[in-house]
Design a protein around this motif. Sequence first.
Motif, mmCIF file in Angstrom:
data_model
loop_
_atom_site.group_PDB
_atom_site.id
_atom_site.type_symbol
_atom_site.label_atom_id
_atom_site.label_comp_id
_atom_site.label_asym_id
_atom_site.label_seq_id
_atom_site.Cartn_x
_atom_site.Cartn_y
_atom_site.Cartn_z
ATOM 1 N N PHE A 21 0.850 -1.189 0.000
ATOM 2 C CA PHE A 21 0.000 0.000 0.000
ATOM 3 C C PHE A 21 0.886 1.240 0.000
ATOM 4 O O PHE A 21 1.848 1.320 0.773
ATOM 5 N N HIS A 41 0.455 5.206 0.719
ATOM 6 C CA HIS A 41 -0.497 6.188 1.247
ATOM 7 C C HIS A 41 0.281 7.395 1.760
ATOM 8 O O HIS A 41 1.317 7.234 2.409
ATOM 9 N N VAL A 93 -7.726 2.386 4.271
ATOM 10 C CA VAL A 93 -6.464 1.712 3.973
ATOM 11 C C VAL A 93 -6.174 0.634 5.006
ATOM 12 O O VAL A 93 -5.782 -0.494 4.670
ATOM 13 N N ALA A 141 -6.007 -3.402 4.306
ATOM 14 C CA ALA A 141 -4.856 -4.239 4.662
ATOM 15 C C ALA A 141 -5.287 -5.401 5.556
ATOM 16 O O ALA A 141 -4.857 -6.545 5.365
ATOM 17 N N VAL A 189 0.782 -8.182 3.448
ATOM 18 C CA VAL A 189 0.562 -6.750 3.219
ATOM 19 C C VAL A 189 1.669 -5.936 3.883
ATOM 20 O O VAL A 189 2.274 -6.362 4.870
ATOM 21 N N VAL A 232 2.562 -1.449 4.321
ATOM 22 C CA VAL A 232 2.184 -0.073 3.995
ATOM 23 C C VAL A 232 3.429 0.797 3.976
ATOM 24 O O VAL A 232 4.213 0.799 4.935
ATOM 25 N N THR A 266 4.432 4.781 3.680
ATOM 26 C CA THR A 266 3.812 6.093 3.831
ATOM 27 C C THR A 266 4.877 7.137 4.089
ATOM 28 O O THR A 266 5.993 6.824 4.522
ATOM 29 N N PHE A 295 -1.374 -1.100 -4.129
ATOM 30 C CA PHE A 295 -2.653 -0.478 -3.767
ATOM 31 C C PHE A 295 -2.339 0.977 -3.413
ATOM 32 O O PHE A 295 -1.688 1.249 -2.412
ATOM 33 N N CYS A 296 -2.789 1.905 -4.260
ATOM 34 C CA CYS A 296 -2.545 3.334 -4.033
ATOM 35 C C CYS A 296 -3.872 4.053 -3.806
ATOM 36 O O CYS A 296 -4.909 3.621 -4.316
ATOM 37 N N ASP A 297 -3.810 5.146 -3.085
ATOM 38 C CA ASP A 297 -5.026 5.945 -2.893
ATOM 39 C C ASP A 297 -4.637 7.400 -2.660
ATOM 40 O O ASP A 297 -3.489 7.722 -2.372
#
Length: 401
Positions: free
Chosen positions: A6, A8, A20, A24, A34, A36, A38, A100-102
Motif C-alpha cells: 500500500f 499512502h 487503507v 490491509a 501486506v 504499507v 507512507t 494499492f494506491c489511494d
Amino acid sequence: MVKVVFLHPDLGIGGAERLVVDAALALKSKGHQVHVVTSHHDPSHCFPETRDGIIPITVSGDWLPRSFFGKFFALCAYIRMIWASFYTVFCSGLCPQVFFCDQVSICIPVLKLFTKEPVLFYCHFPDLLLASHRHWFQKIYRAPLDYLEEKTTGLANLAVVNSHFTAGIYRDTFKSLQQRPQVLYPSLNFQTFDRPCSTTMENVIGSDKQPNFVFLSINRYERKKNLGLAIKAFALLKSNIGGSDIHLIMAGGYDERLVENVDYHQELKQLAASLGLSDCITFLRSPDDDIKTCLLRQTDALLYTPDREHFGIVPLEAMYCELPVVAVNSGGPLETVEDNQTGFLCYPTAEDFAAKMQFYYENRKQAKEMGGRGRERVINNFSFDSFSRQLNELIVSLVAQ
C-alpha cells in the motif's frame, strides 16, 4: 498468497486512513501478505493496528516539507509520494505482486515505468474538486496538478471508488478516461465496536453535567465538514424545547500540524460561546478508539453535517451502535442512511436539523427503533466480510491478468 504493498501519503486518523487499514486487514485475513509505505506515521496519532505491529509500516520521505510557507500542500504531497514510490521500487526490497494506491495518483507512473506489477487506485474523491480555484494564481498553480491527477489516475490497472455517488463524480470529472471505476463500499470491522470500553460519559463530560439526552458529532475539524451546522441546530433545539437537559459532543480528528484544524477548532468554540452553549457542548480532539466506542454506544443520536460527502463512514459506525442519524441529504449518506427508517436525511439548515433532533428528543422509543433498524442495515450491507471478499476478488483478478 499475494504480496500487496500500500502507498499512502499520511497514515494518520481519518476516513481514508481507516479505509487503507481495513483494506490491509481484509487482505491479511484472506492469507495475503501486506505492507504499507507512507510518508508520515505518528504512533501517537494513528489507528492502533498500525501502531501495534498488526500491519507492518515503513515511513519514507518524512523529512520532505509538507508545505512551503504554509502553502502548496498539494505540490508537497506530490513530491513526497514520488519519493515514497521510488523508495518502494528501488530501496524497500518488498517485491510486491500488486500495488494499492489511494489519494495521490502521481506515484502510479513511477510504479508502471519501473515495475510490471498491476496497480489498484482507490479514489476517495477527485482532489481537484476539493482544491480552491477562485483566484487566478490558484488556477495557474492547480492547472498542472489537475492535469496530472487525471492522466496518472488513468494509468491504474483498476480504479475503485467508495460509492455510486463518487463513481458519477469520477466520470464527470475525468472525462478523458474511458475506464469506468468499480464501487467498493468501505466497511466496518464489527469487532472494533463489540469490544468492551472502559470510558464512561462521566469521564467525557463530567459527573456534574449528566444530561438526559446527548447528541454526537464525529468529524475532522475541517471547514468543509460544516460542523457549525451542528452547533447552530443544537442552539435552535435548545431554544425550542426550553430545556437544559441536553448536551452536544463534538469529537473529531485534530492535527496540530494543520493550521485549519487549529483555527477551525477555535472558531467552533467561539461560536458555542457566542450562543451561550459553552456549558452544554463538549469538544474532543482526536479521541482514541475506546472513547469513540463509548460515545457511539452511550449517546442518543448522531449529527452528520458534511454536504456532498463522498461516502462518510461515521453514519455506518453510528447505525451499527444503534444510534439514529441526522445527515445532510446529499452524497454518500443517500446510499447508507435509509430516510425515515434508520435516520433522517435533511437539508443543510439549522431549522431542518433541529426539527429532526427534536423528534428524537420527544419520541425516544421511535428513535431507538430506528437505531435498531440501522444496525440491521449495516450488518446486511456493509460487513467487513463482504468488503474482504470483494477486495480479495479484485486483487486476485489483477494478479491473474
